[in-house]
Design a protein around this motif. Structure first.
Motif, short mmCIF file in Angstrom:
data_model
loop_
_atom_site.label_atom_id
_atom_site.label_comp_id
_atom_site.label_asym_id
_atom_site.label_seq_id
_atom_site.Cartn_x
_atom_site.Cartn_y
_atom_site.Cartn_z
N LEU A 16 59.26 50.10 27.85
CA LEU A 16 60.63 49.81 28.24
C LEU A 16 61.31 51.06 28.78
N ASP A 22 55.90 49.03 22.88
CA ASP A 22 56.92 48.24 23.59
C ASP A 22 58.06 49.13 24.05
N ARG A 62 61.18 41.99 29.34
CA ARG A 62 60.72 43.04 28.42
C ARG A 62 59.54 42.53 27.61
#
Length: 175
Positions: free
Chosen positions: A91, A87, A146
């Motif tokens: 990002l 993640d 996100r």
């Protein structure tokens, strides 16, 4: 608006201004080299460079399409898996792409300013439409959508992941 999004916006403004100013300074130095350094051995052998020649390179977004399509597919796969590291990596990539595209706008702005001050000519802004779309998409993926926030949507995240995985090849083929 989260602090992270505000920080990204601040970084975008700084990048835009620094790259615009750097481009103007660089263009005037190239002009000075061409004008006053023609008989110097190293500078005299440099090829002539005209600022508008850089614009087609800036607005050619084929590399962005490939990166964007791969990013969408990778985001879908990352959303299926559970990994904070993945993640965070996605990002950081989205933020980096946002800043790179912002730098391209800064370079275009610097070339535009140089052309206005030097020759009084206008540059067409219509060629920047696809670059602006790419900037908006990467900004949204770096701030609002996100993966960590999509992961909180429960079982719906698998449907979103499937949509992202299928959307990647569609974006690649259509643009």
């Amino acid at each position: 608006m989260s602090q992270d999004t505000i920080d990204l916006l601040k970084a975008m403004v700084v990048i835009l201004l620094v790259f615009a100013l750097s481009t103007v300074v660089m263009m005037y130095l190239l002009f000075a080299y061409r004008t006053f350094g023609g008989n110097l051995p190293i500078i005299g052998s440099l090829p002539s460079y005209e600022p508008p020649a850089a614009i087609p390179l800036l607005v050619d977004v084929r590399w962005l399409v490939v990166l964007g399509a791969t990013f969408l597919t990778g985001s879908g796969l990352t959303l299926i898996l559970t990994s904070q590291t993945m993640d965070m990596a996605m990002l950081i990539f989205a933020k980096a792409m946002t800043l790179i595209i912002t730098a391209a706008f800064g370079i275009f702005g610097g070339i535009w300013l140089y052309m206005r001050l030097s020759a009084g000519t206008e540059l067409s802004l219509a060629s920047l439409n696809r670059l602006a779309i790419a900037l908006v998409i990467f900004f949204v993926l770096a701030s609002v959508l996100r993966l960590s926030s999509l992961r909180a949507s429960g079982a719906l995240r698998f449907a979103i992941a499937a949509a992202l995985i299928l959307l990647g090849p569609i974006v690649l083929v259509s643009l």
